[in-house]
Motif scaffolding. Sequence first.
Motif, mmCIF file in Angstrom:
data_model
loop_
_atom_site.group_PDB
_atom_site.id
_atom_site.type_symbol
_atom_site.label_atom_id
_atom_site.label_comp_id
_atom_site.label_asym_id
_atom_site.label_seq_id
_atom_site.Cartn_x
_atom_site.Cartn_y
_atom_site.Cartn_z
ATOM 1 N N THR A 189 0.824 -1.208 0.000
ATOM 2 C CA THR A 189 0.000 0.000 0.000
ATOM 3 C C THR A 189 0.859 1.260 0.000
ATOM 4 N N LYS A 190 2.030 1.202 0.652
ATOM 5 C CA LYS A 190 2.931 2.359 0.630
ATOM 6 C C LYS A 190 3.462 2.625 -0.769
ATOM 7 N N VAL A 191 3.884 1.569 -1.455
ATOM 8 C CA VAL A 191 4.368 1.728 -2.831
ATOM 9 C C VAL A 191 3.232 2.213 -3.733
ATOM 10 N N GLY A 192 2.032 1.693 -3.499
ATOM 11 C CA GLY A 192 0.888 2.139 -4.284
ATOM 12 C C GLY A 192 0.620 3.627 -4.121
ATOM 13 N N LEU A 193 0.718 4.139 -2.887
ATOM 14 C CA LEU A 193 0.510 5.569 -2.661
ATOM 15 C C LEU A 193 1.590 6.412 -3.324
ATOM 16 N N ILE A 194 2.830 5.924 -3.293
ATOM 17 C CA ILE A 194 3.911 6.649 -3.975
ATOM 18 C C ILE A 194 3.641 6.727 -5.477
ATOM 19 N N LEU A 195 3.159 5.634 -6.053
ATOM 20 C CA LEU A 195 2.832 5.641 -7.480
ATOM 21 C C LEU A 195 1.641 6.549 -7.775
ATOM 22 N N TYR A 196 0.703 6.616 -6.842
ATOM 23 C CA TYR A 196 -0.398 7.567 -7.005
ATOM 24 C C TYR A 196 0.144 9.001 -7.081
ATOM 25 N N LEU A 197 1.094 9.298 -6.221
ATOM 26 C CA LEU A 197 1.685 10.639 -6.239
ATOM 27 C C LEU A 197 2.418 10.893 -7.554
ATOM 28 N N VAL A 198 3.142 9.889 -8.048
ATOM 29 C CA VAL A 198 3.836 10.026 -9.330
ATOM 30 C C VAL A 198 2.827 10.255 -10.460
ATOM 31 N N ALA A 199 1.726 9.503 -10.432
ATOM 32 C CA ALA A 199 0.693 9.672 -11.457
ATOM 33 C C ALA A 199 0.071 11.057 -11.377
ATOM 34 N N TRP A 200 -0.153 11.557 -10.156
ATOM 35 C CA TRP A 200 -0.723 12.900 -9.994
ATOM 36 C C TRP A 200 0.215 13.953 -10.580
ATOM 37 N N VAL A 201 1.517 13.820 -10.333
ATOM 38 C CA VAL A 201 2.494 14.754 -10.908
ATOM 39 C C VAL A 201 2.473 14.659 -12.434
ATOM 40 N N GLY A 202 2.334 13.431 -12.961
ATOM 41 C CA GLY A 202 2.246 13.265 -14.404
ATOM 42 C C GLY A 202 1.037 13.952 -14.999
ATOM 43 N N VAL A 203 -0.099 13.861 -14.319
ATOM 44 C CA VAL A 203 -1.301 14.543 -14.799
ATOM 45 C C VAL A 203 -1.112 16.057 -14.775
ATOM 46 N N CYS A 204 -0.442 16.561 -13.741
ATOM 47 C CA CYS A 204 -0.150 17.999 -13.687
ATOM 48 C C CYS A 204 0.711 18.423 -14.877
ATOM 49 N N GLY A 205 1.700 17.586 -15.226
ATOM 50 C CA GLY A 205 2.532 17.894 -16.383
ATOM 51 C C GLY A 205 1.725 17.909 -17.671
ATOM 52 N N LEU A 206 0.823 16.945 -17.842
ATOM 53 C CA LEU A 206 -0.034 16.930 -19.027
ATOM 54 C C LEU A 206 -0.949 18.156 -19.063
ATOM 55 N N PHE A 207 -1.446 18.528 -17.884
ATOM 56 C CA PHE A 207 -2.329 19.701 -17.807
ATOM 57 C C PHE A 207 -1.582 20.974 -18.245
ATOM 58 N N LEU A 208 -0.344 21.130 -17.814
ATOM 59 C CA LEU A 208 0.432 22.312 -18.199
ATOM 60 C C LEU A 208 0.743 22.308 -19.692
ATOM 61 N N LEU A 209 1.075 21.139 -20.237
ATOM 62 C CA LEU A 209 1.389 21.061 -21.669
ATOM 63 C C LEU A 209 0.161 21.369 -22.521
ATOM 64 N N ILE A 210 -0.997 20.849 -22.111
ATOM 65 C CA ILE A 210 -2.221 21.142 -22.860
ATOM 66 C C ILE A 210 -2.612 22.605 -22.696
ATOM 67 N N SER A 211 -2.386 23.163 -21.496
ATOM 68 C CA SER A 211 -2.759 24.560 -21.256
ATOM 69 C C SER A 211 -1.976 25.521 -22.136
ATOM 70 N N LYS A 212 -0.754 25.149 -22.497
ATOM 71 C CA LYS A 212 0.042 26.001 -23.378
ATOM 72 C C LYS A 212 -0.485 26.007 -24.807
ATOM 73 N N ARG A 213 -1.416 25.099 -25.109
ATOM 74 C CA ARG A 213 -1.958 25.013 -26.461
ATOM 75 C C ARG A 213 -3.457 25.300 -26.479
ATOM 76 N N THR A 214 -3.875 26.173 -25.605
ATOM 77 C CA THR A 214 -5.310 26.458 -25.513
ATOM 78 C C THR A 214 -5.863 27.043 -26.806
ATOM 79 N N GLN A 215 -5.049 27.788 -27.538
ATOM 80 C CA GLN A 215 -5.531 28.372 -28.787
ATOM 81 C C GLN A 215 -5.781 27.315 -29.854
ATOM 82 N N SER A 216 -5.191 26.136 -29.673
ATOM 83 C CA SER A 216 -5.366 25.060 -30.654
ATOM 84 C C SER A 216 -6.545 24.155 -30.324
ATOM 85 N N ILE A 217 -7.230 24.411 -29.209
ATOM 86 C CA ILE A 217 -8.375 23.594 -28.801
ATOM 87 C C ILE A 217 -9.644 24.151 -29.431
#
Length: 303
Positions: A144-172
């Motif tokens: 469960t500890k390793v699972g929570l760490i991976l959850y945190l890694v996944a959350w950081v990954g989603v934040c990175g995707l959110f920032l990359l998509i946000s830079k292309r708002t004019q293309s949406i």
Amino acid sequence: MAIDYRHGISILEMVVYSPTLFLALWMAFHHGFKKSSGWFFFIVFCLARIVGSACYLATINYPSTADLYIAWAVCTSLGLSPLILACIGLLSRANDSIMRKTANPLPPIIFRLVGTVALVAVILSIVGATANSDITHGFVNTKTKVGLILYLVAWVGVCGLFLLISKRTQSIEDGEHRLLLAVGVSLPLILVRLIYSLIYTFGQKTAFNMLAGNVTIQLVMSVLEEMVVVLVCLGIGLTLQVRPPAEYTQQPRVSSRQEDLVELESGSLMGQTREKRARPKRRGGPITRLVMFIVDEIKDRKQ
């Protein structure tokens, strides 16, 4: 066993997620049963919360049945993964919108990698919850500890995707910008929910124990956050139009040498066309014009 504060939270979840499940089903059928849309994961989340709440409410009549607590813990551990995967799905839909409008989206493999991390996290969380028979320790172990760490890694990954998509708002495409609003509201709330689990798992704070800790803390840092994420995402989803699926096709790449040859040939053809257009208009009968045409062709070849 009498109904206590924690049972009241389970009743609240039953009341909220039962109609929300039908809304999520309608959204999935309306927009298409695809993982990229994200609506499928809201169905999974609502089912997990309904089943988990039902199992915990069953402990009123069977307080000594450990299997009910284990089933409730497994359903509780399923909370983070569907929400993270749903956010990835909403960002993937925004990426599809960029593909349809500009044909310059993010590589889809990035979304799959972040989603894989979240899937591995939920698998470890479920295995850890079912492997621990001592419910007094809150189902905390290495998995469960390793699972929570991976959850945190996944959350950081989603934040990175959110920032990359946000830079292309004019293309949406118009109307699809609401997807970024839904994810932008959800990410801080998911982080609070994640911090709630991390504090007890790694800090051993008994007040954050989901089974015997402070119920108000659980309500404020876990239950309400999940409800707001689901209601915001589904509410914004109701305002979205049905979009055709985006086709990610890779155009054949042309080498620089081939480009030079094409430019040279096109330039020579344009030059010949200009020369032919620059020829003076000949007067006379058809025989005279034919003779002058032959003379012009001979001059062009000599040049």
